[in-house]
Design an enzyme around this catalytic site. Structure first.
Site, PDB file in Angstrom:
ATOM      1  N   CYS A  73       0.795  -1.232   0.000  1.00  0.00           N
ATOM      2  CA  CYS A  73       0.000   0.000   0.000  1.00  0.00           C
ATOM      3  C   CYS A  73       0.828   1.282   0.000  1.00  0.00           C
ATOM      4  O   CYS A  73       0.611   2.157  -0.849  1.00  0.00           O
ATOM      5  CB  CYS A  73      -0.971  -0.001   1.170  1.00  0.00           C
ATOM      6  SG  CYS A  73      -0.218  -0.160   2.794  1.00  0.00           S
ATOM      7  N   HIS A 124      -1.447   6.874   5.064  1.00  0.00           N
ATOM      8  CA  HIS A 124      -0.353   5.903   5.218  1.00  0.00           C
ATOM      9  C   HIS A 124       0.945   6.322   4.542  1.00  0.00           C
ATOM     10  O   HIS A 124       1.738   5.495   4.081  1.00  0.00           O
ATOM     11  CB  HIS A 124      -0.780   4.522   4.694  1.00  0.00           C
ATOM     12  CG  HIS A 124      -0.241   3.397   5.529  1.00  0.00           C
ATOM     13  ND1 HIS A 124       0.551   2.389   5.035  1.00  0.00           N
ATOM     14  CD2 HIS A 124      -0.396   3.130   6.849  1.00  0.00           C
ATOM     15  CE1 HIS A 124       0.874   1.550   5.986  1.00  0.00           C
ATOM     16  NE2 HIS A 124       0.309   1.978   7.104  1.00  0.00           N
TER      17      HIS A 124
END
Length: 481
Positions: A73, A124
Site C-alpha cells: 500500500c 499511510h
C-alpha cells in the site's frame, strides 16, 4: 466490442481542455487490497455485485492491463500521488516511509493550477512505528522492540507529512472511526491545521459521506478529490445492510469482503448521483483503481472474519497468479477504470498502463506544463486513437528481493536466489509458462533494461540476494522454474 480507435475530431477537442474550456474535476478512488477479480466488469467471478463501478466501466474505459507501482500500500500510494517511481526516492516498502518532503504531490501541482484539493480516508504516507530509519534520525534516543517504535511519534513531526502539509487543502483523513479533519460531515470548515475527531458509524459509509461533503462544498470550482477507501483491507467489518446482499453459502471472509466492496460500490453510486445533481458529471474525470492485489495467505484460510491472524481479506485475484507482495500479475495488476465524457464509452484498452499515468494525465488536463520528473504519461492521446503505440516502452518494479520489467508483450522477473522468469503476457497473462530458457536472448535484453533503470534508484541496483522467508513461500507455491 468497440475498439480504441476514435476520431481525430475527438482528439482535437481533448487537447483544448485545460486552456479555453473549463478545467475538468478529477476524482481518484483508490480501494485497499482489492484484487483483480473483484469488480463485475472484470468478468472473472460471478458472486461480485458492483453495479455502480461497472457503470463507470460501461461509460468509460476499462484497462485490462492496469498496473500499480508496488504490491504494497504505502509505496503504491507514493507512486500514485507523485507520479514518480517511488524507488527513485527510496520508498520501496512501508518501513522506508514517510513520503519525503522533497517530493511534490499531485495535490500540490493541481493547487497551483487553481484546483481545490481534498483527501478522504487512508493516507499511510506519514511516519509510523516501522519507519525505523526516519525515527532514528528524527527522534533522539528512540528505542525499538521487535522492530517497532513503541512510543507516540510527536504530532508536531507527524503533521509535516499529513495531507494538509502535502498540498491537500481540505481533508478527512483516517481509517475506521478516528480522523484528522479540517471539515466535518455537516459541511462545516474546521481549524485549517486540523482537529482530531471520533466519528461514529461504519467506516466506508463515513468515507463516502466525507467525499460527498467535499464535492458539495466545492462543486462550483475545479476540484481534485483523492478518496482512499479503507476496504476491503482487514480488519474485516460490514453492517447487516451489506452482508444481507450475499446470503449464498460461501467462506465467511469472502462474504465480508463482498459486503465491503458493495459498500464502496454504493459510495461510487452516491458520488455519481451528486455529480449529476450539480450538473458536473460530464466535466469530471473519475479514476478507479486498487493499491495492490489481494492478500490470499496462499491457501485463503477462512478464519473468522474478526480473527487478527487472518491473512486473506476475502478478495480474489483470479485468474492472475500470486498475491499482494509479489511481482507476479496477482500482486501488481489491478482493476483500473477511467470515466470522462470526453472519452469514448465501453472501451477495453489492452496495452499496459500504470497508476503513474494518472498524475501525468491530470497535470495535462489542468493546463500545467509537462514535467520531465514525472514517470507517467498523459493517457488522453493514446485513448483518442491519435497515438496507436503503447504508452510505455517499459514498466519497472522493485520490491523486497524481487524486480521485474514489462514491455508491450514480455515480462521478466528476477526473484533473487529463486531464479528468473520470462512470460509472454499477451498469450499467457496467468504466468503459467516460464520461457526464460526458451528465449534467453529476450530475457537478457529485459534484464539489461532492468539493470539500467535500477541504476537511477535510491539505493541503486537490483537486490541480488536470498529471498525473504515470505517470498520463498510464495515462489515455492506459485512458481516453478
Amino acid at each position: 466490442m468497440k475498439t480504441t480507435c476514435l476520431t481525430l475530431v475527438l482528439f482535437l477537442s481533448l487537447i483544448q481542455v485545460g486552456s479555453s474550456q473549463t478545467k475538468p474535476n478529477i476524482i481518484i478512488i483508490y480501494a485497499d487490497d482489492l484484487g483483480f477479480a473483484d469488480l463485475g466488469s472484470q468478468g472473472s467471478v460471478k458472486d461480485i455485485k458492483t453495479p455502480n463501478i461497472d457503470l463507470l466501466a460501461k461509460e468509460g474505459i476499462r484497462f485490462s492491463a492496469g498496473y500499480v507501482t508496488a504490491p504494497q500500500c504505502s509505496p503504491s500510494r507514493a507512486g500514485l500521488l507523485t507520479g514518480r517511481y517511488q524507488e527513485r526516492f527510496g520508498f520501496d516498502e512501508i518501513p522506508d516511509g514517510p513520503l519525503p518532503l522533497t517530493e511534490i504531490t499531485l495535490a500540490r501541482r493541481l493547487s497551483k493550477a487553481g484546483y481545490v484539493t481534498g483527501q478522504v480516508g487512508k493516507w499511510h504516507l506519514e511516519p509510523n512505528p516501522v519507519t525505523k530509519n526516519w525515527i532514528t534520525k528524527n527522534i533522539p534516543n528512540a528505542a525499538f522492540s521487535n522492530g517497532l517504535y513503541k512510543e507516540h511519534i510527536p504530532d508536531s513531526l507527524t503533521n509535516l507529512y499529513m495531507p494538509g502539509s502535502r498540498g491537500f487543502q481540505q481533508y478527512f483523513t483516517g481509517y475506521i472511526n478516528d480522523y484528522l479533519v479540517n471539515f466535518d460531515l455537516k459541511s462545516n470548515l474546521l481549524r485549517p491545521s486540523g482537529e482530531n475527531i471520533h466519528q461514529p458509524g461504519y467506516r466506508l459509509d463515513i468515507q463516502t459521506d466525507a467525499a460527498l461533503q467535499f464535492i458539495k462544498r466545492n462543486q462550483k470550482q475545479p476540484f481534485f478529490l483523492y478518496l482512499a477507501y479503507f476496504g476491503p483491507h482487514v480488519p474485516l467489518e460490514a453492517t447487516k445492510k451489506y452482508l444481507d446482499r450475499f446470503p449464498e453459502k460461501m467462506p465467511e471472509r469472502r462474504r465480508y469482503a463482498l459486503a465491503m466492496i458493495s459498500a464502496i460500490d454504493d459510495g461510487v453510486g452516491r458520488i455519481n448521483e451528486m455529480l449529476k445533481q450539480y450538473g458536473i458529471d460530464d466535466n469530471t474525470m473519475i479514476v478507479f483503481a486498487s493499491d495492490n492485489g489481494a492478500p490470499l495467505g496462499i491457501d485463503k484460510e477462512d478464519l473468522p472474519y474478526n480473527d487478527p491472524k487472518g491473512k486473506w481479506d476475502g478478495s480474489l485475484n483470479d485468474p492472475m497468479l500470486g498475491e499482494k507482495g509479489m511481482l507476479t500479475e496477482g500482486g501488481i495488476r489491478v482493476p483500473f477504470i477511467i470515466r470522462w465524457s470526453k472519452l469514448s464509452k465501453g472501451i477495453v484498452y489492452n496495452k499496459p498502463v500504470s497508476t503513474l499515468d494518472i498524475a501525468a494525465t491530470a497535470v495535462s488536463l489542468a493546463g500545467l506544463p509537462k514535467d520531465k520528473a514525472l514517470d507517467g504519461v498523459n493517457l488522453v492521446p493514446f485513448l483518442s486513437g491519435k497515438n496507436t503505440v503503447s504508452p510505455h516502452d517499459y514498466l519497472f518494479w522493485r520490491f523486497w528481493t524481487q524486480t521485474a520489467v514489462r514491455d508491450s508483450k514480455w515480462k521478466f522477473i528476477n526473484a533473487g536466489n529463486k531464479g528468473t522468469y520470462l512470460f509472454d503476457i499477451d498469450k499467457d497473462p496467468e504466468e503459467k509458462n516460464n520461457l526464460v530458457h526458451k528465449y534467453p536472448e529476450i530475457a537478457e535484453k529485459l534484464k539489461g533494461k532492468l539493470q539500467d533503470w535500477a541504476k537511477q534508484l535510491v539505493p541503486p541496483g537490483i537486490p541480488y540476494k536470498n529471498l525473504r522467508d515470505q517470498e520463498v513461500g510464495w515462489y515455492n507455491y506459485y512458481l516453478r522454474n
